[in-house]
Write a protein that holds these residues in place. Structure first.
Motif, PDB file in Angstrom:
ATOM      1  N   ALA A  35      13.042  -1.271   3.353  1.00 63.06           N
ATOM      2  CA  ALA A  35      13.213  -1.841   2.188  1.00 63.06           C
ATOM      3  C   ALA A  35      11.798  -0.331   1.646  1.00 63.06           C
ATOM      4  N   ILE A  36      11.393   0.408   2.051  1.00 62.69           N
ATOM      5  CA  ILE A  36      10.557   1.473   2.253  1.00 62.69           C
ATOM      6  C   ILE A  36      11.326   2.541   1.936  1.00 62.69           C
ATOM      7  N   LEU A  37      12.764   3.077   3.394  1.00 67.21           N
ATOM      8  CA  LEU A  37      13.598   3.137   3.272  1.00 67.21           C
ATOM      9  C   LEU A  37      14.719   3.430   1.969  1.00 67.21           C
ATOM     10  N   GLN A  38      14.741   2.256   1.287  1.00 66.23           N
ATOM     11  CA  GLN A  38      15.393   2.003   0.237  1.00 66.23           C
ATOM     12  C   GLN A  38      14.983   2.196  -1.355  1.00 66.23           C
ATOM     13  N   LEU A  39      13.468   2.392  -0.960  1.00 67.62           N
ATOM     14  CA  LEU A  39      12.836   2.777  -2.191  1.00 67.62           C
ATOM     15  C   LEU A  39      13.223   4.374  -2.166  1.00 67.62           C
ATOM     16  N   LEU A  40      13.067   5.286  -0.970  1.00 71.55           N
ATOM     17  CA  LEU A  40      13.217   6.311  -0.897  1.00 71.55           C
ATOM     18  C   LEU A  40      13.776   6.742  -1.192  1.00 71.55           C
ATOM     19  N   LYS A  96       0.675  -0.777   0.355  1.00 72.40           N
ATOM     20  CA  LYS A  96      -0.080  -0.458   0.188  1.00 72.40           C
ATOM     21  C   LYS A  96       0.794   0.895   0.186  1.00 72.40           C
ATOM     22  N   GLN A  97       2.462   1.313   0.421  1.00 75.48           N
ATOM     23  CA  GLN A  97       2.699   2.137   0.994  1.00 75.48           C
ATOM     24  C   GLN A  97       3.397   2.070  -0.599  1.00 75.48           C
ATOM     25  N   ARG A  98       3.640   1.451  -1.218  1.00 74.39           N
ATOM     26  CA  ARG A  98       4.335   2.080  -2.665  1.00 74.39           C
ATOM     27  C   ARG A  98       3.463   2.349  -3.564  1.00 74.39           C
ATOM     28  N   VAL A  99       2.522   1.993  -2.934  1.00 75.38           N
ATOM     29  CA  VAL A  99       1.230   2.786  -4.544  1.00 75.38           C
ATOM     30  C   VAL A  99       1.080   3.926  -4.273  1.00 75.38           C
ATOM     31  N   GLY A 100       1.004   4.540  -2.241  1.00 73.00           N
ATOM     32  CA  GLY A 100       1.113   5.455  -2.104  1.00 73.00           C
ATOM     33  C   GLY A 100       2.620   6.847  -2.524  1.00 73.00           C
ATOM     34  N   ILE A 101       3.482   5.742  -2.443  1.00 69.83           N
ATOM     35  CA  ILE A 101       4.800   6.306  -3.450  1.00 69.83           C
ATOM     36  C   ILE A 101       4.585   6.914  -4.462  1.00 69.83           C
ATOM     37  N   ALA A 102       4.031   5.570  -5.160  1.00 71.20           N
ATOM     38  CA  ALA A 102       4.122   5.814  -6.987  1.00 71.20           C
ATOM     39  C   ALA A 102       2.933   7.182  -7.377  1.00 71.20           C
ATOM     40  N   ARG A 103       1.845   7.508  -6.798  1.00 71.34           N
ATOM     41  CA  ARG A 103       0.973   8.155  -6.604  1.00 71.34           C
ATOM     42  C   ARG A 103       1.267   9.501  -6.269  1.00 71.34           C
ATOM     43  N   ALA A 104       2.219   9.583  -5.579  1.00 67.93           N
ATOM     44  CA  ALA A 104       3.403  10.998  -5.309  1.00 67.93           C
ATOM     45  C   ALA A 104       3.951  11.437  -6.373  1.00 67.93           C
ATOM     46  N   LEU A 147      11.906  15.750   2.012  1.00 70.24           N
ATOM     47  CA  LEU A 147      11.729  16.219   3.651  1.00 70.24           C
ATOM     48  C   LEU A 147      10.717  15.174   3.943  1.00 70.24           C
ATOM     49  N   MET A 148      11.567  14.493   5.284  1.00 72.79           N
ATOM     50  CA  MET A 148      10.785  13.896   6.272  1.00 72.79           C
ATOM     51  C   MET A 148      10.337  13.962   7.695  1.00 72.79           C
ATOM     52  N   ILE A 149       8.672  13.751   8.188  1.00 72.69           N
ATOM     53  CA  ILE A 149       8.797  13.713   9.468  1.00 72.69           C
ATOM     54  C   ILE A 149       9.145  12.216   9.697  1.00 72.69           C
ATOM     55  N   THR A 150       9.368  12.631  10.801  1.00 76.08           N
ATOM     56  CA  THR A 150       8.988  10.595  11.752  1.00 76.08           C
ATOM     57  C   THR A 150       9.584  11.573  13.397  1.00 76.08           C
ATOM     58  N   HIS A 151       9.160  10.055  14.051  1.00 72.89           N
ATOM     59  CA  HIS A 151       9.111   9.716  15.722  1.00 72.89           C
ATOM     60  C   HIS A 151      10.483   8.987  16.047  1.00 72.89           C
ATOM     61  N   GLU A 152      11.140   8.482  14.413  1.00 78.82           N
ATOM     62  CA  GLU A 152      11.794   7.306  14.683  1.00 78.82           C
ATOM     63  C   GLU A 152      13.415   8.194  14.283  1.00 78.82           C
ATOM     64  N   MET A 153      14.420   7.410  15.608  1.00 79.71           N
ATOM     65  CA  MET A 153      15.248   8.197  14.962  1.00 79.71           C
ATOM     66  C   MET A 153      16.249   6.511  14.419  1.00 79.71           C
ATOM     67  N   SER A 154      15.854   5.679  13.927  1.00 79.89           N
ATOM     68  CA  SER A 154      16.518   4.641  13.203  1.00 79.89           C
ATOM     69  C   SER A 154      16.032   5.092  11.483  1.00 79.89           C
ATOM     70  N   VAL A 155      15.235   5.820  11.151  1.00 84.60           N
ATOM     71  CA  VAL A 155      14.235   5.827   9.952  1.00 84.60           C
ATOM     72  C   VAL A 155      15.470   7.344   9.741  1.00 84.60           C
ATOM     73  N   ILE A 156      15.973   8.225  10.490  1.00 85.50           N
ATOM     74  CA  ILE A 156      16.812   9.378  10.525  1.00 85.50           C
ATOM     75  C   ILE A 156      17.977   8.757  10.166  1.00 85.50           C
ATOM     76  N   ARG A 157      18.607   7.821  11.051  1.00 80.54           N
ATOM     77  CA  ARG A 157      20.209   7.045  11.008  1.00 80.54           C
ATOM     78  C   ARG A 157      19.841   6.588   9.414  1.00 80.54           C
ATOM     79  N   ASP A 158      19.222   5.875   8.998  1.00 76.89           N
ATOM     80  CA  ASP A 158      18.782   4.972   8.130  1.00 76.89           C
ATOM     81  C   ASP A 158      18.926   5.896   6.279  1.00 76.89           C
ATOM     82  N   ILE A 159      18.596   7.386   6.372  1.00 79.37           N
ATOM     83  CA  ILE A 159      18.656   7.869   5.294  1.00 79.37           C
ATOM     84  C   ILE A 159      19.008   9.210   5.193  1.00 79.37           C
ATOM     85  N   CYS A 160      18.406   9.688   6.294  1.00 80.06           N
ATOM     86  CA  CYS A 160      18.806  11.043   6.025  1.00 80.06           C
ATOM     87  C   CYS A 160      19.660  11.481   5.682  1.00 80.06           C
TER      88      CYS A 160
END
Length: 343
Positions: free
Chosen positions: A178-183, A146-154, A195-208
């Motif tokens: 997998a979604i972070l790798q796609l981004l 579903k999130q991949r569909v959302g990304i494709a739509r965006a 621009l990513m909004i998150t409360h997960e520091m692992s997301v910041i570490r892995d992609i930003c």
């Protein structure tokens, strides 16, 4: 690419005014993946929704690609918004539409010709790995799909900016990766500013590339992800870093080392890059009359560079410990004494 100039946002709540943003000044450069992290209620979602004016700032200016969106006419604002894609936490898909139709929706609204819509949608479904799901409905998909569909739509209208509002928080860890790798792939291949909004520091570490910490509607710290992890300046940033680095001394260890010993000290050592592979602790034990006991630690990777933290106990005569500490500092690592009674 994106600039917030003294942006404020207030909401009416009965007779009261709630201030979600209190004078945000922030710049995201073209091609960056920029993360904004904060606890619930910090103002993250208000901030990101001000970029495409889903929430219009109470005051201040928002520039995207050099244009002040707050000053545009309705027609020009609609045009500007086509260059800003958005990915939502809970996907926001139309359950009555197929995957193909969901991705095509922004193009249909923009009155794009059918043959061009077909070509663009098929290209995007190939890109996100959902060609075989084009005739499925959202209820037939997993959360990650579903999130991949959302990304494709965006991406349908070929935006230059992609906004991700907690895009991975509803997903399990493996799917999140997998979604972070796609981004990351989108950023690199399409040169889209994210621009990513998150409360997960692992997301910041892995992609930003860069990160800002928001608290009570204010940016309290910002800079490169590497700088934030290696030297967080605020307690909020330190708490977020600790959530992924696990660098707090466990209570069980704290109890073991809490007995007063005249000739011992507890130290935290942070090391980066090449120093992560150097055997300086074994060299300390050999060069000086000091016993080295590694209490705990871990290592991670930040933007392709190893970064780690160790907590060690050094035991010996004060003069020898002093010499050992000087030697460690010469190895270009950061070492600080730890208060074992601190929380």
């Amino acid at each position: 690419m994106i600039t917030f100039n003294n942006v404020k946002k207030a909401y009416k709540s009965g007779d009261k005014e709630v201030h979600a943003l209190n004078g945000i000044d922030l710049t995201i450069e073209e091609g960056e993946i920029y993360g904004v992290i904060g606890f619930s209620g910090a103002g993250k979602s208000s901030l990101i929704r001000c970029v495409n004016l889903l929430e219009r700032p109470t005051s201040g200016k928002v520039f995207v690609g050099g244009e002040d969106l707050t000053e545009l006419s309705p027609k020009n604002l609609r045009e500007a918004k086509r260059k800003i894609g958005m990915v939502f936490q809970h996907f926001n898909l139309l359950n009555s539409k197929t995957v193909y139709e969901n991705v095509a929706m922004p193009l249909l609204i923009s009155h794009v010709k059918k043959d061009r819509i077909k070509k663009r949608v098929e290209e995007l479904l190939e890109f996100v790995g959902l060609v075989d799901k084009k005739d499925n409905y959202p209820d037939q998909l997993s959360g990650g799909q579903k999130q991949r569909v959302g990304i494709a739509r965006a991406l349908a209208t070929k935006p230059s900016v992609l906004l991700c509002d907690e895009a991975t928080s509803a997903l399990d860890p493996q799917t999140t990766g997998a979604i972070l790798q796609l981004l990351k792939k989108i950023n690199e291949e399409y040169n889209i500013t994210i621009l990513m909004i998150t409360h997960e520091m692992s997301v910041i570490r892995d992609i930003c590339d860069k990160v800002a910490v928001i608290e009570r509607g204010e940016i309290i710290e910002h800079g490169s992800v590497f700088d934030l992890f290696s030297n967080p300046k605020t307690s909020t940033a330190r708490n977020f870093v600790s959530s992924v680095m696990n660098d707090r001394i466990p209570d069980s260890i704290r109890k073991l080392v809490s007995q007063k010993d005249e000739y011992q000290g507890i130290y935290r050592i942070n090391f980066v890059g090449a120093s992560a592979g150097q055997p300086f602790l074994s060299q300390v034990a050999k060069k000086f009359k000091v016993d080295v006991n590694v209490l705990f630690g871990n290592i991670t990777e930040l933007q392709g560079v190893p970064f780690g933290s160790l907590v060690v106990k050094l035991k010996g005569e004060p003069s020898e410990i002093k010499r050992a500490l000087f030697f460690i500092q010469q190895e270009k690592v950061v070492i600080k004494e730890v208060n074992t009674h601190a929380s």
